[in-house]
Motif scaffolding. Structure first.
Motif, PDB file in Angstrom:
ATOM      1  N   VAL A 247      59.655   1.772  18.973  1.00 51.05           N
ATOM      2  CA  VAL A 247      59.650   0.647  19.386  1.00 51.05           C
ATOM      3  C   VAL A 247      60.588  -0.253  18.993  1.00 51.05           C
ATOM      4  N   GLY A 248      60.777  -0.415  17.709  1.00 50.04           N
ATOM      5  CA  GLY A 248      61.884  -1.417  17.052  1.00 50.04           C
ATOM      6  C   GLY A 248      61.693  -2.639  17.029  1.00 50.04           C
ATOM      7  N   ALA A 249      62.221  -3.271  15.929  1.00 46.86           N
ATOM      8  CA  ALA A 249      62.025  -4.662  15.567  1.00 46.86           C
ATOM      9  C   ALA A 249      61.936  -5.806  16.713  1.00 46.86           C
ATOM     10  N   ILE A 250      63.050  -5.441  17.552  1.00 47.33           N
ATOM     11  CA  ILE A 250      63.358  -6.435  18.583  1.00 47.33           C
ATOM     12  C   ILE A 250      62.047  -6.677  19.501  1.00 47.33           C
ATOM     13  N   SER A 251      61.726  -5.193  20.048  1.00 46.39           N
ATOM     14  CA  SER A 251      60.682  -5.221  21.182  1.00 46.39           C
ATOM     15  C   SER A 251      59.378  -5.601  20.316  1.00 46.39           C
TER      16      SER A 251
END
Length: 600
Positions: A247-251
């Motif tokens: 998913v990653g940090a931004i999401s």
């Protein structure tokens, strides 16, 4: 007169094996290690010279994030001192260290503790047994005689009069001791009674419906350091990690914001400082937050209404629509050194044994970093024993690194003792909702399989093995195993998972291959090879998803080399089932989890 002294510290079962949560498991292991450290330090301070462990860290460094775990067996030289007096002082040190943990917990939670039962139990927890022998000059013989005496002393346990109380329930963790928690009056339900407990204590104990805890259970749940509760990642956080990385940090920003809004009493942030769990900084909260099926449990433990979790649920729903549901599977790694007893029997002096112990301590310290580098949590690393949880996509590379590091660390001792010192590793992949006791049993079964191949593992030699077990809910276990020195099983499974994700082969074809294997089960050896390979390739080609066809030649070559009879085809079907589960985690970690329904 000079002596060899050995001390055993326990109880191992109640500190480590009795666990319903990862904090129970980790803190029990840590607690036993700390008591063993205090015991070893007392031996050292009272005239003994430590052999195993080779040394202990200073008292001020005995912190939960210390990489050093000390075994519950302590071995020392005693020159010119009374070993019985040293043991008495060491036992007192063990008991004092236990009370360092137990007493603050009692004072913080005495509103819900029956003091009479607590006081009966608290001084009856630590088990210390010792044996000593006179030194004859033949260290291997003296040590063997000493350990035989210690084993005999442990079998002659000290039995104290039982102080059981009628009508008091037993601990839910192991059923050995009575619960120290206050009980409701006759006719009142337990859960209703506990709703009147202080919310701070409920959140500290994280006690489930109907759960009962003895003195050890309460200490494992409630101990805090200087007012700071040491959060320990749960199996759900490890299972969710592949999805979180994809998913990653931004999401994840909105989901993290909602976790912060709920506050630390509901979703306590994890300990992610540099020497804690730095790899979890991307999402420093429990995995419960990303599994909607666990929200009901969260409301019960944190004492909040389900409607308060609605903003969190909405944020999660958006991510699931884009990235799919997180897979609920994780891997447990259990590793153990091979031929250690044989090597120890060839160490000719205490100094050699001490150096050997230092090498093992170096490996154990490095094992913590290895597990953390693979986004996992280390429960225990003491000498040649390692126990931890890692995400499925990182499990095999973690197992490989542990095995190789052990071989490098012990290479000089293998040469000196003429013994092949290797590390057998068991990897068990299972659903995080399985009882923790079952997860432990799965991992230990895989480790046992790695050290000792089953009869069905044709032609495989014992020890130096890698075993991978898959335990799906509602299905039978799948198990594959090979020796590390053979063609790497870890690389083999990774290759199959890559082909599944590239759609070169179907992950669902395993069941068809298993049926073909049964058909060829009784074919003569001179006829089966060509026919079974032909049918295998035909099925793989016929079931191939529409996708990349460029790898088909690699697949054909693989089948020609690995499929020779019904046994090898059955093994391939089992490897495909495991690789299919790995492919889910790999796909999620790359952020492409929506491409196929996640295997539940």
């Amino acid at each position: 007169m000079n002596h060899l002294l050995a001390i055993s510290v326990g109880p191992v079962q109640e500190f480590i094996a009795a666990a319903r949560r990862t904090r129970d498991l980790w803190f029990g292991s840590y607690l036993l290690s700390e008591i063993s450290k205090a015991t070893a330090k007392a031996v050292q301070d009272n005239g003994g010279t430590l052999i195993f462990p080779a040394s202990v860290v200073p008292e001020e460094d005995l912190l939960p994030d210390s990489p050093l775990n000390v075994s519950n067996i302590i071995l020392a030289e005693v020159n010119g001192h009374d070993p019985q007096e040293i043991f008495k002082n060491a036992k007192k040190a063990a008991e004092r260290r236990w009370r360092d943990f137990a007493d603050p917990v009692f004072h913080e939670n005495q509103q819900v503790i029956r003091s009479d039962i607590w006081l009966d139990q608290v001084d009856d927890v630590i088990e210390c047994y010792a044996a000593w022998v006179s030194v004859t000059g033949n260290y291997p013989v003296d040590r063997k005689r000493l350990m035989r005496l210690l084993a005999g002393r442990k079998n002659c346990r000290n039995f104290k009069p039982a102080n059981g109380r009628a009508g008091v329930p037993k601990s839910s963790l192991d059923g050995l001791r009575e619960s120290v928690l206050v009980q409701p009056e006759r006719g009142e339900s337990l859960n209703e009674f506990r709703t009147r407990w202080p919310i701070s204590i409920l959140r500290r104990l994280r006690i489930s419906d109907g759960e009962q805890l003895d003195v050890i259970g309460v200490v494992k749940r409630a101990w805090e350091r200087a007012g700071e509760r040491l959060s320990y990642p749960s199996v759900s956080r490890v299972a969710a990690d592949s999805w979180i990385r994809g998913v990653g940090a931004i999401s994840l920003a909105e989901l993290i914001s909602e976790c912060q809004t709920l506050g630390r009493d509901v979703l306590r942030p994890l300990n992610i400082k540099e020497d804690g769990h730095p790899k979890f900084a991307l999402f420093p909260y429990e995995g419960t937050a990303v599994f909607r099926s666990r929200y009901r449990e969260l409301t019960e433990e944190a004492g909040v209404d389900i409607h308060e979790l609605q903003p969190l649920s909405n944020a999660l729903r958006k991510l699931v629509a884009q990235f799919g549901e997180p897979s609920p599977y994780l891997a447990m790694i259990v590793a153990d050194g091979d031929s250690m007893g044989k090597a120890l029997s060839k160490l000719e002096s205490p100094d050699k044994h001490r150096q050997f112990s230092q090498s093992l301590a170096g490996f154990a310290a490095g094992a913590k970093k290895v597990v953390q580098d693979h986004y996992g949590i280390l429960v225990y690393a003491g000498g040649d024993d390692v126990l931890g949880f890692v995400p499925v996509d990182k499990a095999l590379s973690c197992a490989r690194k542990l095995h190789d590091d052990f071989g490098t660390t012990m290479e000089k001792w293998a040469a000196k003792t003429g013994t092949e010192l290797t590390l057998s590793v068991g990897v068990a992949i299972a659903h995080f909702m399985e009882p923790l006791e079952d997860l432990l049993n799965y991992g230990r079964a895989a480790e046992k399989h790695a050290k000792d191949p089953k009869q069905g593992d044709k032609g495989q030699s014992p020890r130096n093995g890698l075993a991978v077990h898959l335990l799906k809910r509602g299905g039978g276990p799948i198990a594959v195993r090979t020796n590390w020195k053979n063609q790497g099983l870890d690389h083999h499974l990774a290759q199959l998972a890559e082909w599944i994700n590239s759609k070169s082969i179907s992950g669902r074809v395993a069941y068809d291959l298993r049926q073909i294997a049964e058909l060829y089960n009784k074919w003569p050896e001179n006829l089966v090879g060509s026919a079974i390979r032909s049918d295998t390739l035909s099925i793989l080609k016929g079931k191939q998803p529409s996708g990349d066809d460029s790898r088909m030649e690699d697949v054909k070559q693989f089948v020609r080399e690995s499929v020779v009879d019904s046994t090898s085809l059955r093994r391939l079907s089992e490897e495909l089932l495991i690789a299919r589960q790995m492919s889910v985690a790999l796909r999620q970690s790359s952020g492409t989890g929506r491409e196929e329904a996640v295997s539940r």
